[in-house]
Design a protein around this motif. Structure first.
Motif, short mmCIF file in Angstrom:
data_model
loop_
_atom_site.label_atom_id
_atom_site.label_comp_id
_atom_site.label_asym_id
_atom_site.label_seq_id
_atom_site.Cartn_x
_atom_site.Cartn_y
_atom_site.Cartn_z
N HIS A 186 -8.71 -8.59 -15.84
CA HIS A 186 -7.82 -9.19 -14.87
C HIS A 186 -8.59 -9.42 -13.57
O HIS A 186 -9.65 -8.83 -13.34
N LEU A 187 -8.05 -10.25 -12.70
CA LEU A 187 -8.74 -10.57 -11.45
C LEU A 187 -9.03 -9.30 -10.64
O LEU A 187 -10.10 -9.18 -10.03
N ILE A 188 -8.11 -8.35 -10.63
CA ILE A 188 -8.29 -7.14 -9.84
C ILE A 188 -9.50 -6.34 -10.31
O ILE A 188 -10.10 -5.59 -9.53
N ASP A 189 -9.89 -6.49 -11.58
CA ASP A 189 -11.03 -5.75 -12.11
C ASP A 189 -12.34 -6.21 -11.48
O ASP A 189 -13.35 -5.50 -11.57
N LYS A 190 -12.34 -7.39 -10.89
CA LYS A 190 -13.54 -7.92 -10.24
C LYS A 190 -13.67 -7.47 -8.79
O LYS A 190 -14.67 -7.73 -8.13
N VAL A 191 -12.65 -6.77 -8.29
CA VAL A 191 -12.58 -6.43 -6.86
C VAL A 191 -13.20 -5.06 -6.60
O VAL A 191 -12.85 -4.07 -7.26
N SER A 192 -14.11 -4.98 -5.66
CA SER A 192 -14.75 -3.72 -5.28
C SER A 192 -14.06 -3.06 -4.10
O SER A 192 -14.06 -1.83 -3.98
N PHE A 193 -13.47 -3.88 -3.20
CA PHE A 193 -12.87 -3.35 -1.98
C PHE A 193 -11.51 -3.98 -1.72
O PHE A 193 -11.30 -5.16 -2.01
N ILE A 194 -10.62 -3.20 -1.16
CA ILE A 194 -9.40 -3.70 -0.54
C ILE A 194 -9.43 -3.28 0.91
O ILE A 194 -9.61 -2.10 1.23
N SER A 195 -9.29 -4.24 1.82
CA SER A 195 -9.25 -3.96 3.25
C SER A 195 -7.89 -4.41 3.76
O SER A 195 -7.49 -5.56 3.56
N SER A 196 -7.16 -3.50 4.43
CA SER A 196 -5.77 -3.81 4.76
C SER A 196 -5.45 -3.48 6.21
O SER A 196 -6.09 -2.64 6.84
N VAL A 197 -4.41 -4.13 6.69
CA VAL A 197 -3.90 -3.93 8.05
C VAL A 197 -2.38 -3.81 7.99
O VAL A 197 -1.72 -4.59 7.29
N SER A 198 -1.83 -2.84 8.70
CA SER A 198 -0.40 -2.75 8.97
C SER A 198 0.45 -2.88 7.71
O SER A 198 0.38 -2.07 6.81
N GLY A 199 1.30 -3.94 7.63
CA GLY A 199 2.14 -4.12 6.46
C GLY A 199 1.36 -4.26 5.18
O GLY A 199 1.84 -3.89 4.10
N GLY A 200 0.14 -4.81 5.27
CA GLY A 200 -0.73 -4.87 4.10
C GLY A 200 -1.14 -3.48 3.64
O GLY A 200 -1.34 -3.24 2.44
N THR A 201 -1.26 -2.55 4.60
CA THR A 201 -1.56 -1.16 4.27
C THR A 201 -0.38 -0.49 3.59
O THR A 201 -0.55 0.31 2.67
N TRP A 202 0.85 -0.82 4.03
CA TRP A 202 2.03 -0.27 3.38
C TRP A 202 2.04 -0.60 1.89
O TRP A 202 2.46 0.21 1.07
N GLY A 203 1.58 -1.79 1.53
CA GLY A 203 1.57 -2.17 0.13
C GLY A 203 0.38 -1.63 -0.63
O GLY A 203 0.49 -1.25 -1.80
N SER A 204 -0.78 -1.57 0.02
CA SER A 204 -2.00 -1.24 -0.71
C SER A 204 -2.25 0.26 -0.85
O SER A 204 -2.88 0.70 -1.83
#
Length: 523
Positions: free
Chosen positions: A56-74
């Motif tokens: 899946h696309l997420i399997d290609k991802v090494s990092f998630i960088s989040s801010v505020s509401g994006g942090t609430w989800g991640s």
């Protein structure tokens, strides 16, 4: 008891050895951004990779960088436990299943078909935004008031506890406890049980692997973005990044008053510095365990401003109750008091909290923690308490944190979940949210001038000018606006017909946050 924490003078992510590095950024924007993050994560975990249908696309991802509401989800996604309430939980329980628009329908709450818009799993991220109503916050403060009185909690603790209860508790990621009055939360967070066993426990005999939250296996490395407030009244912003391994400030404030220079192990952040130890290690005193609720609250602390009026009204109402109502049994029921002997403490605490709010305004509600820089180690400095503000009040895309924590060939997909829709000005200039223009050294669109005024370079007189990440020597910003408008209009003359997206290769610029050019960026 003292603890020993490792220092990272040049912090970079732990998965940075892949080439290219793929990072996903989830911007801020409160419950709107959290809801968008839910949809975006759901798509990434469902759609297959273009060149490898086994992933899946997420399997290609090494990092998630989040801010505020994006942090609430991640944060719930990255740290999702294997079980909640002893029941196995999967991504399907947390996320939603993307469906074609023409298949959606509204059925009963018992109909769990993924196309039913009337159903949502009890552990779905989509339930959390409903918590942020005035009534629910008001009811939470009623319950919080006795704890605040009994353990002398400041208003700066309130937002952290709201986030812990509304965002993290449904996913078994909240461990606030007042059993001792000081040892709260009960858990730190780190990379993995193996990492803790090999790197933390040998230097900290009082800890065990059960004292930490861990990311779910095979999740991307998470970078949470927020800011240290150099002066809580004037509020210059100094970006902070928190990862499962380390938390700190890679650079320094433009005037050099706040020195970062690196990070310490995340479990030792917000501690009191005692001194230096061997092998790039500091000795610290931890009076409060810095946990997921703290880093998530700091990342979204813009809401401290929105809380000011609500908290003031609540305290006015509580004061009338506790100073005017002689029916103690009614007060105990209304405020869910556990101990009748706490009534005098609550009365006194209400007046104390009101004075703090009157004296300091919404700054009284900003989360506050101790901070010391790496330069302070060995110099007999203990650090001091600072306010920590929402990451989005400085750089709201998450790109700054991704670039500051990685090196090499970086491919970034940045989801900009902004409030301002694309539009055209009277002179046909594309108007976009100012979080995009700042990335290239420009202020927000001006109706007076009909364009985006330049900051003219980075200057202490213009604190937001330091949010610039990319060079605009070759007209990258104008190209971005053109691509967004073209793709949004989908060949027509009307914006909003399709997803607004753009793809660019950009070069970073030097600034006090010590970014490392050049970088390839996808938007």
């Amino acid at each position: 008891m003292s603890n020993n924490v490792k220092l990272y003078p040049n912090p970079v992510g732990q998965n940075g050895n892949q080439s290219p590095v793929v990072g996903i950024c989830f911007s801020g924007g409160g419950t709107r951004a959290m809801s968008c993050t839910l949809g975006q994560l759901s798509a990434l975990t469902t759609l297959t990779a273009p060149q490898d249908s086994s992933q899946h696309l997420i399997d290609k991802v090494s990092f998630i960088s989040s801010v505020s509401g994006g942090t609430w989800g991640s944060v719930p996604y990255v740290y999702l436990p294997e079980k909640i309430n002893r029941q196995p939980v999967t991504d399907a329980d947390l996320l939603v299943s993307p469906q074609a628009p023409n298949t959606l329908y509204k059925g009963t709450k018992r109909d769990d078909h993924p196309a039913n818009m009337g159903y949502m799993a009890s552990t779905c991220l989509g339930k959390a935004p409903d918590n942020f109503s005035v009534l629910k916050i008001y009811l939470f403060m009623q319950r919080w008031l006795e704890d605040a009185a009994e353990y002398d909690l400041p208003l700066s603790q309130l937002w952290t506890e709201i986030i812990s209860d509304f965002i993290l508790a449904p996913f078994d990621l909240s461990s606030l406890s007042y059993t001792t009055g000081t040892d709260l939360p009960a858990k730190f967070y780190s990379l993995s049980a193996d990492y803790v066993r090999e790197n933390i426990l040998p230097n900290n005999e009082g800890l065990t692997k059960d004292d930490f939250y861990y990311p779910r296996s095979d999740r991307p490395t998470h970078i949470v973005n927020y800011n240290l407030m150099q002066d809580i009244k004037q509020a210059p912003q100094v970006p902070v990044q928190a990862t499962p391994i380390h938390t700190g400030i890679p650079g320094q404030s433009p005037d050099g008053a706040i020195l970062g220079g690196g990070a310490c192990e995340s479990f030792g952040f917000a501690s009191t510095l005692i001194g230096s130890a061997a092998d790039d290690t500091a000795t610290v005193e931890i009076s409060r365990r810095y946990s997921l609720c703290d880093t998530t609250a700091c990342s979204s602390s813009f809401y401290a401003h929105a809380l000011q009026t609500l908290v003031a009204n609540f305290l006015d109402s509580a004061e009338k109750d506790f100073l005017g109502d002689k029916d103690e049994s009614r007060l105990i029921r209304k405020y869910a008091l556990r101990k009748v002997e706490n009534l005098p403490k609550v009365r006194s605490k209400i007046l104390s909290l009101k004075h703090d709010l009157l004296e300091n305004g919404y700054f009284a509600l900003v989360p506050q923690y101790p901070y010391w820089s790496l330069d302070a180690v060995g110099n007999d400095e203990q650090g001091q308490s600072y306010g920590f503000s929402d990451g989005g009040t400085f750089e709201n895309t998450g790109l700054l944190g991704l670039l500051a924590q990685t090196t090499g060939d970086i491919k970034a997909v940045a989801f900009i979940n902004c409030e301002l829709p694309l539009s055209f000005s009277n002179n046909d200039v594309v108007v976009a949210d100012n979080q995009l223009s700042r990335l290239f050294g420009y202020k927000g669109f001006s109706k007076i001038t009909g364009n985006y005024p330049s900051y003219g370079g980075m200057s202490p007189n213009e604190p937001m000018s330091y949010a610039q990440l990319f060079s605009d020597e070759n007209g990258a910003f104008a190209d971005l606006l053109t691509q967004l408008a073209t793709n949004s209009s989908d060949g027509s003359n009307t914006l909003g017909q399709n997803t607004a997206w753009a793809k660019q290769t950009l070069t970073t610029v030097d600034n006090p946050w010590r970014l490392l050019p050049p970088a390839d960026v996808w938007k």
